[in-house]
Motif scaffolding. Structure first.
Motif, PDB file in Angstrom:
ATOM      1  N   ARG A 117       0.824  -1.207   0.000  1.00  0.00           N
ATOM      2  CA  ARG A 117       0.000   0.000   0.000  1.00  0.00           C
ATOM      3  C   ARG A 117       0.862   1.263   0.000  1.00  0.00           C
ATOM      4  O   ARG A 117       0.511   2.276  -0.605  1.00  0.00           O
ATOM      5  N   LEU A 118       2.016   1.176   0.690  1.00  0.00           N
ATOM      6  CA  LEU A 118       2.919   2.326   0.721  1.00  0.00           C
ATOM      7  C   LEU A 118       3.468   2.613  -0.673  1.00  0.00           C
ATOM      8  O   LEU A 118       3.592   3.773  -1.081  1.00  0.00           O
ATOM      9  N   VAL A 119       3.792   1.559  -1.424  1.00  0.00           N
ATOM     10  CA  VAL A 119       4.306   1.738  -2.786  1.00  0.00           C
ATOM     11  C   VAL A 119       3.263   2.413  -3.667  1.00  0.00           C
ATOM     12  O   VAL A 119       3.567   3.357  -4.409  1.00  0.00           O
ATOM     13  N   LEU A 120       2.015   1.942  -3.574  1.00  0.00           N
ATOM     14  CA  LEU A 120       0.958   2.546  -4.379  1.00  0.00           C
ATOM     15  C   LEU A 120       0.689   3.992  -3.960  1.00  0.00           C
ATOM     16  O   LEU A 120       0.451   4.860  -4.806  1.00  0.00           O
ATOM     17  N   SER A 121       0.741   4.251  -2.663  1.00  0.00           N
ATOM     18  CA  SER A 121       0.520   5.617  -2.186  1.00  0.00           C
ATOM     19  C   SER A 121       1.633   6.548  -2.655  1.00  0.00           C
ATOM     20  O   SER A 121       1.373   7.691  -3.062  1.00  0.00           O
ATOM     21  N   MET A 122       2.871   6.076  -2.608  1.00  0.00           N
ATOM     22  CA  MET A 122       3.988   6.896  -3.076  1.00  0.00           C
ATOM     23  C   MET A 122       3.896   7.136  -4.581  1.00  0.00           C
ATOM     24  O   MET A 122       4.198   8.239  -5.061  1.00  0.00           O
ATOM     25  N   ALA A 123       3.473   6.113  -5.317  1.00  0.00           N
ATOM     26  CA  ALA A 123       3.313   6.286  -6.758  1.00  0.00           C
ATOM     27  C   ALA A 123       2.259   7.341  -7.065  1.00  0.00           C
ATOM     28  O   ALA A 123       2.445   8.192  -7.948  1.00  0.00           O
ATOM     29  N   LEU A 124       1.147   7.300  -6.320  1.00  0.00           N
ATOM     30  CA  LEU A 124       0.097   8.299  -6.528  1.00  0.00           C
ATOM     31  C   LEU A 124       0.574   9.682  -6.136  1.00  0.00           C
ATOM     32  O   LEU A 124       0.260  10.680  -6.806  1.00  0.00           O
ATOM     33  N   ALA A 125       1.349   9.783  -5.060  1.00  0.00           N
ATOM     34  CA  ALA A 125       1.879  11.082  -4.639  1.00  0.00           C
ATOM     35  C   ALA A 125       2.818  11.667  -5.689  1.00  0.00           C
ATOM     36  O   ALA A 125       2.804  12.869  -5.962  1.00  0.00           O
ATOM     37  N   ILE A 126       3.650  10.811  -6.297  1.00  0.00           N
ATOM     38  CA  ILE A 126       4.565  11.283  -7.341  1.00  0.00           C
ATOM     39  C   ILE A 126       3.778  11.783  -8.546  1.00  0.00           C
ATOM     40  O   ILE A 126       4.124  12.806  -9.158  1.00  0.00           O
ATOM     41  N   ALA A 127       2.716  11.069  -8.903  1.00  0.00           N
ATOM     42  CA  ALA A 127       1.914  11.469 -10.057  1.00  0.00           C
ATOM     43  C   ALA A 127       1.247  12.824  -9.827  1.00  0.00           C
ATOM     44  O   ALA A 127       1.019  13.576 -10.787  1.00  0.00           O
ATOM     45  N   MET A 128       0.927  13.158  -8.571  1.00  0.00           N
ATOM     46  CA  MET A 128       0.259  14.417  -8.249  1.00  0.00           C
ATOM     47  C   MET A 128       1.242  15.539  -7.955  1.00  0.00           C
ATOM     48  O   MET A 128       0.827  16.685  -7.758  1.00  0.00           O
ATOM     49  N   PHE A 129       2.532  15.240  -7.959  1.00  0.00           N
ATOM     50  CA  PHE A 129       3.534  16.245  -7.613  1.00  0.00           C
ATOM     51  C   PHE A 129       3.625  17.281  -8.731  1.00  0.00           C
ATOM     52  O   PHE A 129       3.665  16.921  -9.911  1.00  0.00           O
ATOM     53  N   PRO A 130       3.650  18.578  -8.404  1.00  0.00           N
ATOM     54  CA  PRO A 130       3.726  19.604  -9.459  1.00  0.00           C
ATOM     55  C   PRO A 130       5.064  19.577 -10.176  1.00  0.00           C
ATOM     56  O   PRO A 130       6.118  19.615  -9.543  1.00  0.00           O
ATOM     57  N   VAL A 131       5.014  19.529 -11.491  1.00  0.00           N
ATOM     58  CA  VAL A 131       6.228  19.437 -12.295  1.00  0.00           C
ATOM     59  C   VAL A 131       7.085  20.679 -12.145  1.00  0.00           C
ATOM     60  O   VAL A 131       8.316  20.604 -12.082  1.00  0.00           O
ATOM     61  N   VAL A 132       6.448  21.846 -12.053  1.00  0.00           N
ATOM     62  CA  VAL A 132       7.202  23.098 -12.046  1.00  0.00           C
ATOM     63  C   VAL A 132       8.101  23.224 -10.821  1.00  0.00           C
ATOM     64  O   VAL A 132       9.130  23.904 -10.870  1.00  0.00           O
ATOM     65  N   SER A 133       7.754  22.544  -9.731  1.00  0.00           N
ATOM     66  CA  SER A 133       8.574  22.635  -8.523  1.00  0.00           C
ATOM     67  C   SER A 133       9.903  21.904  -8.661  1.00  0.00           C
ATOM     68  O   SER A 133      10.817  22.110  -7.864  1.00  0.00           O
ATOM     69  N   LEU A 134      10.025  21.026  -9.671  1.00  0.00           N
ATOM     70  CA  LEU A 134      11.261  20.271  -9.865  1.00  0.00           C
ATOM     71  C   LEU A 134      12.170  20.865 -10.936  1.00  0.00           C
ATOM     72  O   LEU A 134      13.277  20.362 -11.145  1.00  0.00           O
TER      73      LEU A 134
END
Length: 291
Positions: A117-134
């Protein structure tokens, strides 16, 4: 004679469908119309919807077919280079993302391990991360390691942001495949890898196609990373290259050339959607209905 309730419902449905269709297609038709207008007409204060005089000179300037307008010689060269970069970067990012996502999604769907569940949650968090901040950290890092203005410099971040969505799509599809089919293949003498490659992957083809197309769309349309991590046409993609289409002065952008380039880069997407429409729908609706 009054219409029946069913007839009124049918008419209302069609009217709503036509209104939504016009609303969605009007911007596309406007861009298509602009691509056939000359510079003098697009610079007018209130241009009409259809061109007064149809011309394909914009397509010649962008693609380099036939005679090119003086001063636009570099436009088609830079655009074709950007088009080649877009195809190459999007194709490689899609190919690698689908391979890694298929293996990861299969493990998540079939295996029981701590932290799933942690892997799936981290994957979802990465997908929602704003691109411009990186953009800032990636710009400095890529300059140091030598990945700035290179294909790998775009492929790697594209994979980072497309893998989570691909994993979620494929893991939902793998859960729908009966476990007994893989066990039956192993009973017949197939190894785990052979059962996965020859039984599971073909059954998951709609999900794989969906993940591949979504990944390709992201890499094809992405702008922020493409404009920030490139400096020349050696690796600049089409969305970033369009921002360098300039007119005779800052107050007169080349609307016709921009519209033409937009039409050209949209055609491959339309072709892909039309060819794989059924597989896209099957992959996106997988798991929506049980029973």
């Amino acid at each position: 004679m009054a219409m029946s309730r069913e007839a009124r419902t049918r008419i209302g449905t069609w009217v709503g469908f036509v209104i939504i269709l016009i609303w969605c297609l009007l911007p596309v038709l406007w861009i298509l119309s602009l691509s056939f207008k000359g510079p003098g007409e697009t610079a007018a204060g209130s241009p009409q919807f259809l061109p007064k005089s149809w011309t394909i000179q914009n397509y010649r300037d962008v693609l380099g077919f036939g005679s090119v307008t003086p001063g636009q010689e570099s436009t088609h060269t830079d655009f074709l280079a950007a088009l080649r970069n877009s195809f190459g970067i999007a194709a490689i990012a899609t190919f690698l993302s689908v391979i890694f996502a298929t293996l990861a999604a299969y493990a998540i769907a079939r295996l029981e391990f701590k932290g799933k569940r942690l892997v799936l949650s981290m994957a979802l968090a990465i997908a929602m991360f704003p691109v411009v901040s990186l953009v800032g950290p990636l710009f400095d890092l890529w300059r140091i390691v030598g990945l700035f203005n290179t294909w790998p410099g775009l492929i790697i971040p594209y994979m980072v942001f497309t893998l989570p969505l691909a994993i979620w799509t494929l893991s939902a599809f793998f859960r729908e495949i009966p476990w007994e089919m893989e066990q039956a293949a192993q009973v017949d003498g197939a190894t785990s890898w052979q059962a996965f490659r020859k039984v599971i992957v073909p059954l998951a083809a709609p999900g794989v196609f969906t993940a591949a197309i979504l990944t390709f769309f992201f890499a094809w349309n992405e702008f922020v990373l493409a404009i920030s991590l490139t400096s020349t046409t050696a690796s600049r993609t089409v969305p970033a290259q369009l921002s360098f289409f300039v007119g005779p002065d800052p107050f007169n952008p080349p609307y016709g050339l921009l519209a033409t380039a937009s039409v050209v880069v949209t055609v491959p997407i339309i072709i892909i959607v039309l060819l794989f429409q059924r597989k896209i729908v099957a992959g996106l609706t997988s798991g929506a209905v049980k029973g």
